[in-house]
Scaffold this active site. Structure first.
Site, PDB file in Angstrom:
ATOM      1  N   ASN A  45       0.825  -1.209   0.000  1.00  0.00           N
ATOM      2  CA  ASN A  45       0.000   0.000   0.000  1.00  0.00           C
ATOM      3  C   ASN A  45       0.865   1.267   0.000  1.00  0.00           C
ATOM      4  O   ASN A  45       0.370   2.360   0.238  1.00  0.00           O
ATOM      5  CB  ASN A  45      -0.908   0.034   1.225  1.00  0.00           C
ATOM      6  CG  ASN A  45      -1.951  -1.070   1.178  1.00  0.00           C
ATOM      7  OD1 ASN A  45      -2.345  -1.502   0.112  1.00  0.00           O
ATOM      8  ND2 ASN A  45      -2.378  -1.536   2.340  1.00  0.00           N
ATOM      9  N   HIS A 137     -14.660  -1.827   4.209  1.00  0.00           N
ATOM     10  CA  HIS A 137     -13.575  -2.534   4.886  1.00  0.00           C
ATOM     11  C   HIS A 137     -13.999  -3.141   6.229  1.00  0.00           C
ATOM     12  O   HIS A 137     -14.906  -2.639   6.899  1.00  0.00           O
ATOM     13  CB  HIS A 137     -12.438  -1.528   5.134  1.00  0.00           C
ATOM     14  CG  HIS A 137     -11.180  -2.141   5.621  1.00  0.00           C
ATOM     15  ND1 HIS A 137     -10.714  -1.967   6.903  1.00  0.00           N
ATOM     16  CD2 HIS A 137     -10.278  -2.934   4.993  1.00  0.00           C
ATOM     17  CE1 HIS A 137      -9.562  -2.613   7.036  1.00  0.00           C
ATOM     18  NE2 HIS A 137      -9.282  -3.204   5.894  1.00  0.00           N
ATOM     19  N   GLU A 181     -16.324   3.662   1.566  1.00  0.00           N
ATOM     20  CA  GLU A 181     -14.950   3.955   1.167  1.00  0.00           C
ATOM     21  C   GLU A 181     -15.034   4.829  -0.079  1.00  0.00           C
ATOM     22  O   GLU A 181     -16.049   4.804  -0.787  1.00  0.00           O
ATOM     23  CB  GLU A 181     -14.201   2.659   0.826  1.00  0.00           C
ATOM     24  CG  GLU A 181     -14.008   1.761   2.019  1.00  0.00           C
ATOM     25  CD  GLU A 181     -13.275   0.457   1.696  1.00  0.00           C
ATOM     26  OE1 GLU A 181     -12.387   0.452   0.833  1.00  0.00           O
ATOM     27  OE2 GLU A 181     -13.615  -0.559   2.310  1.00  0.00           O
ATOM     28  N   SER A 185     -10.956  -0.997  -1.275  1.00  0.00           N
ATOM     29  CA  SER A 185      -9.623  -1.570  -1.091  1.00  0.00           C
ATOM     30  C   SER A 185      -9.385  -2.850  -1.875  1.00  0.00           C
ATOM     31  O   SER A 185      -8.268  -3.109  -2.302  1.00  0.00           O
ATOM     32  CB  SER A 185      -9.369  -1.826   0.386  1.00  0.00           C
ATOM     33  OG  SER A 185     -10.374  -2.644   0.922  1.00  0.00           O
ATOM     34  N   ASP A 210     -14.384   6.939   3.961  1.00  0.00           N
ATOM     35  CA  ASP A 210     -13.071   6.386   4.288  1.00  0.00           C
ATOM     36  C   ASP A 210     -12.187   6.525   3.047  1.00  0.00           C
ATOM     37  O   ASP A 210     -12.391   5.854   2.052  1.00  0.00           O
ATOM     38  CB  ASP A 210     -13.251   4.913   4.694  1.00  0.00           C
ATOM     39  CG  ASP A 210     -11.935   4.205   4.971  1.00  0.00           C
ATOM     40  OD1 ASP A 210     -10.898   4.625   4.429  1.00  0.00           O
ATOM     41  OD2 ASP A 210     -11.957   3.195   5.703  1.00  0.00           O
ATOM     42  N   HIS A 213      -7.512   4.570   0.798  1.00  0.00           N
ATOM     43  CA  HIS A 213      -6.785   4.229  -0.436  1.00  0.00           C
ATOM     44  C   HIS A 213      -6.776   5.377  -1.436  1.00  0.00           C
ATOM     45  O   HIS A 213      -6.481   5.164  -2.609  1.00  0.00           O
ATOM     46  CB  HIS A 213      -7.375   2.964  -1.057  1.00  0.00           C
ATOM     47  CG  HIS A 213      -7.242   1.797  -0.143  1.00  0.00           C
ATOM     48  ND1 HIS A 213      -6.099   1.022  -0.086  1.00  0.00           N
ATOM     49  CD2 HIS A 213      -8.074   1.307   0.815  1.00  0.00           C
ATOM     50  CE1 HIS A 213      -6.241   0.100   0.847  1.00  0.00           C
ATOM     51  NE2 HIS A 213      -7.433   0.248   1.405  1.00  0.00           N
ATOM     52  N   LYS A 244      -0.795   4.210   4.395  1.00  0.00           N
ATOM     53  CA  LYS A 244      -0.704   3.666   3.040  1.00  0.00           C
ATOM     54  C   LYS A 244       0.177   4.600   2.182  1.00  0.00           C
ATOM     55  O   LYS A 244       1.385   4.539   2.301  1.00  0.00           O
ATOM     56  CB  LYS A 244      -2.109   3.441   2.499  1.00  0.00           C
ATOM     57  CG  LYS A 244      -2.847   2.475   3.460  1.00  0.00           C
ATOM     58  CD  LYS A 244      -4.175   2.045   3.005  1.00  0.00           C
ATOM     59  CE  LYS A 244      -4.969   1.391   4.122  1.00  0.00           C
ATOM     60  NZ  LYS A 244      -4.411   0.141   4.654  1.00  0.00           N
TER      61      LYS A 244
END
Ligand code: PMP
Length: 404
Positions: A45, A137, A181, A185, A210, A213, A244
């Site tokens: 990541n 997640h 998200e 992910s 979120d 990523h 990440k």
């Protein structure tokens, strides 16, 4: 060890689901040493390639104020922020974050996991409802489990279904929070944040996004998908992690001042844990500032990801998503584990992703590209993947429909 645990481990091994820790050595940028062999690391990541950037580290350490070693670079905060573990550094970092996002406040957590398990239970009670994307997640899922609020899941990125849930249920609850998200992910696809904002306004709900990523990768200043989609100001709780693309540890939530104060009083994963150490806070400030000027790396990574996606498609392999996370669904657990081992022989480090991290029957490779890779690192991969997948499916061993 009790016999049941042993039996369970044997069962996991037999079904291709045993998880094991595997130390990597000799990390040099996107290349790692594993069992004496150099492999291209397609599992990391470290999206901007900063964790292995020796010159960045050197600049950080050279800039250290040696007179201020313990306060600025110490390795232990010694207590939680609410006791004696709070520092001016933590507040400076929070101010930097709030300023960059153009929002009233930011609050640090020790990791994205801490944030996701600590925010929802703090804010919501039994008269409230959480509506969560089905592919969110595990940490969001765990946060919901700790919550007294009711939670319902909508099909992945199915905002029509979300709207129907809001129509049916909004009136029965005091507060409703929609959680998603921004970049997913395990699928590398992207939420439609504008649609979520529109629904939040229409139904008087809160929106929790979120960006684990996405921070460092999207938007002119690398703030994430909310910046890119122009909706930062409309997101009530925007969570980002340092773990990440920012090559560190820790996380933050961008929010209003009242929400920040409320979380400081109620979020158990903030209250009951030792604060991040000063050296980490300092590195996080440094790296967050540095990444804002890394448009070149972001553009390179986007172009490289597109090139690999297209090359995979030319080999007849279909992939989902449109980010630097490229999923290749294989289906069965054993097949995915076996193929991952084969790819290591060709010099690619790819870990098999299996349930429960992904839904049953969708074990996969999650190819994760980083900005320190170049096309020559990757160009052999599509043909190898195509050949090896064909070999497995000709033996009738792919259960999950091959690729998608
Ligand atoms: N949210 C998402 C979407 C994640 O993928 C992860 C980590 N894989 C986290 C939160 C947790 O972040 P951290 O690693 O900082 O605990």
């Amino acid at each position: 060890m009790s016999a049941d645990y042993k039996e369970e481990l044997i069962r996991l091994q037999e079904s291709g689901r045993l998880r094991q820790l595997r130390p990597l050595a000799g990390r040099q940028g996107c290349h790692v040493q594993c069992q004496g062999k150099e492999l291209l690391n397609l599992t990391s990541n470290d999206y901007l390639g900063l964790a292995g950037d020796a010159s960045l580290l050197r600049r950080f350490y050279e800039g250290m104020d040696a007179g201020n070693l313990l306060e600025g670079y110490g390795l232990g905060a010694a207590s939680s922020r609410l006791l004696a573990g709070d520092t001016a550094l933590a507040h400076q970092l929070e101010q930097d974050l709030a300023l960059a996002y153009g929002r009233p406040a930011a609050l640090l957590f020790n990791s994205g996991y801490h944030a996701n398990i600590g925010i929802l239970p703090a804010l919501l009670g039994k008269n409230d409802l959480i509506l969560s994307d089905k592919l969110n997640h595990a940490s969001i899922h765990d946060g919901m489990q700790l919550c007294l609020a009711t939670h319902k899941r909508f099909a992945h990125r199915d905002y029509d279904q979300l709207e129907r849930l809001l129509v049916t249920h909004r009136q029965r609850y005091e507060r409703v929070v929609m959680v998603s998200e921004s970049v997913f992910s395990m699928d590398g696809d992207v939420a439609d944040l504008s649609r979520l904002v529109q629904l939040k306004k229409e139904f008087d709900a809160l929106l929790y996004v979120d960006e684990a990523h996405a921070v460092g990768l999207y938007g002119e200043a690398g703030l994430g998908k909310a910046e890119e989609q122009g909706v930062v100001a409309d997101i009530d709780l925007l969570m980002g992690t340092f773990g990440k693309a920012l090559a560190s540890i820790g996380a933050f939530v961008i929010c209003g001042q009242d929400l920040r104060d409320y979380l400081i009083n109620h979020s158990r994963s903030l209250i009951f844990t030792t604060a991040l150490p000063p050296v980490v806070l300092n590195w996080n400030r440094f790296v967050f500032q540095q990444q804002q000027a890394m448009g070149k790396q972001r553009r390179h990574l986007a172009a490289l990801s597109l090139q690999l996606r297209q090359a995979l498609q030319q080999q007849g392999l279909s992939t989902g998503g449109d980010t630097n996370i490229i999923p290749l669904i294989i289906g069965g657990d054993q097949e995915t584990v076996g193929l991952a081992g084969k790819l290591q022989e060709y010099g690619f480090l790819i870990f098999p992703v299996r349930p429960p991290a992904v839904p049953e029957g969708t074990a996969r490779f999650r190819l994760s590209l980083t900005a320190d890779m170049a096309w020559p690192d990757l160009q052999g991969l599509p043909a190898i993947l195509s050949r090896e997948l064909a070999a497995v499916s000709s033996q009738g061993r792919i259960r999950g429909g091959g690729t998608r």
